[in-house]
Design a protein around this motif. Structure first.
Motif, PDB file in Angstrom:
ATOM      1  N   ALA A   1       1.008  -1.179  -0.003  1.00  0.00           N
ATOM      2  CA  ALA A   1      -0.049   0.193  -0.153  1.00  0.00           C
ATOM      3  C   ALA A   1       1.061   1.193  -0.099  1.00  0.00           C
ATOM      4  CB  ALA A   1      -0.907   0.224   1.295  1.00  0.00           C
TER       5      ALA A   1
ATOM      6  N   TRP B   1      -4.285   7.081   3.044  1.00  0.00           N
ATOM      7  CA  TRP B   1      -3.925   5.764   2.698  1.00  0.00           C
ATOM      8  C   TRP B   1      -4.635   5.256   1.374  1.00  0.00           C
ATOM      9  CZ3 TRP B   1      -0.048   2.531   4.711  1.00  0.00           C
ATOM     10  CH2 TRP B   1       0.463   2.971   6.082  1.00  0.00           C
TER      11      TRP B   1
ATOM     12  N   ILE C   1      -4.707   1.504  -0.956  1.00  0.00           N
ATOM     13  CA  ILE C   1      -4.346   0.103  -1.195  1.00  0.00           C
ATOM     14  C   ILE C   1      -4.734  -0.242  -2.537  1.00  0.00           C
ATOM     15  CG2 ILE C   1      -4.537  -2.164  -0.156  1.00  0.00           C
ATOM     16  CD1 ILE C   1      -5.396  -0.839   2.416  1.00  0.00           C
TER      17      ILE C   1
ATOM     18  N   ASP D   1      -3.353  -5.647  -2.929  1.00  0.00           N
ATOM     19  CA  ASP D   1      -2.337  -5.262  -2.172  1.00  0.00           C
ATOM     20  C   ASP D   1      -2.997  -5.059  -0.494  1.00  0.00           C
ATOM     21  OD1 ASP D   1      -0.188  -4.628  -3.761  1.00  0.00           O
ATOM     22  OD2 ASP D   1      -0.606  -2.769  -4.308  1.00  0.00           O
ATOM     23  N   ALA D   2      -1.987  -4.812   0.169  1.00  0.00           N
ATOM     24  CA  ALA D   2      -2.319  -4.832   1.726  1.00  0.00           C
ATOM     25  C   ALA D   2      -1.550  -3.712   2.712  1.00  0.00           C
ATOM     26  CB  ALA D   2      -2.339  -6.159   2.561  1.00  0.00           C
ATOM     27  N   ILE D   3      -2.051  -3.400   3.564  1.00  0.00           N
ATOM     28  CA  ILE D   3      -1.116  -2.735   4.724  1.00  0.00           C
ATOM     29  C   ILE D   3      -0.711  -3.936   5.633  1.00  0.00           C
ATOM     30  CG2 ILE D   3      -1.055  -0.978   6.396  1.00  0.00           C
ATOM     31  CD1 ILE D   3      -3.391   0.556   5.147  1.00  0.00           C
TER      32      ILE D   3
ATOM     33  N   GLU E   1      -6.319  -5.769   4.053  1.00  0.00           N
ATOM     34  CA  GLU E   1      -6.295  -6.318   2.711  1.00  0.00           C
ATOM     35  C   GLU E   1      -7.257  -5.779   1.765  1.00  0.00           C
ATOM     36  OE1 GLU E   1      -6.496 -10.698   2.777  1.00  0.00           O
ATOM     37  OE2 GLU E   1      -4.650 -10.850   4.243  1.00  0.00           O
ATOM     38  N   ASN E   2      -6.722  -5.467   0.474  1.00  0.00           N
ATOM     39  CA  ASN E   2      -7.754  -5.268  -0.711  1.00  0.00           C
ATOM     40  C   ASN E   2      -8.013  -6.290  -1.555  1.00  0.00           C
ATOM     41  OD1 ASN E   2      -9.192  -4.341  -2.872  1.00  0.00           O
ATOM     42  ND2 ASN E   2      -7.967  -2.507  -3.317  1.00  0.00           N
TER      43      ASN E   2
ATOM     44  N   ARG F   1      -9.905   0.310  -6.057  1.00  0.00           N
ATOM     45  CA  ARG F   1      -8.716   0.575  -5.010  1.00  0.00           C
ATOM     46  C   ARG F   1      -9.409   1.138  -3.701  1.00  0.00           C
ATOM     47  NH1 ARG F   1      -5.938   6.391  -6.996  1.00  0.00           N
ATOM     48  NH2 ARG F   1      -7.899   7.681  -6.557  1.00  0.00           N
TER      49      ARG F   1
END
Lengths: 95, 95
Positions: free
Chosen positions: A2, A18, A20, A24-26, A76-77, A82
């Protein structure tokens, strides 16, 4: 991965935007401060807790939610849109 | 008259979305808590202080600013674009 952009980091607040992308993920992290999340785009993200529990988080512009400091999670995405939100952390006692 | 919509009012934060149409204003008020302002639309508003001083405030989505509790002001929309922003007040000590 992210990406994030710090809008403000002063003695009162830390405000971070933020983003993502789908897939993707943080990574797993813990918030040291209470925080609020203000979605900027409609999307869904998943909070994965250390014990593996998964929580769906629906993000809608014009809505907001807050959380207490101390909770660990990975965001998580898994969708196709997005994820974009502004995170506001409160630093100093103000009342 | 400006209008507002409360998104969250819990033990950590009060989050309010404010809208000021051209020619309208948020009447003179004082914030009891530190707060952050997150613009949702590009516009200009004017802060009028009790002593008459006037400050131009440029609002740009993707930017934010914070202010300490205690400052009194009236917020005027003298432009042609409506003013829309989210205001986040931090309630409880969190550090």
């Amino acid at each position: 991965m992210a990406s994030s952009r710090t809008l403000v980091d002063d003695d009162r607040f830390r405000i971070v935007e933020w983003m993502i992308e789908p897939g993707d993920a943080i990574e797993m992290h813990t918030h040291p401060l209470d925080y609020a999340v203000l979605p900027l785009e409609r999307a869904v993200m998943w909070a994965v807790l250390p014990d593996g529990e998964e929580l769906e988080v629906r993000l809608t512009p014009g809505e907001a939610y807050t959380r207490a400091a101390g909770a660990a999670h990975r965001m998580e995405n898994r969708g196709t849109a997005r994820v974009v939100f502004t995170e506001v952390e409160a630093k100093a006692p103000t009342a």
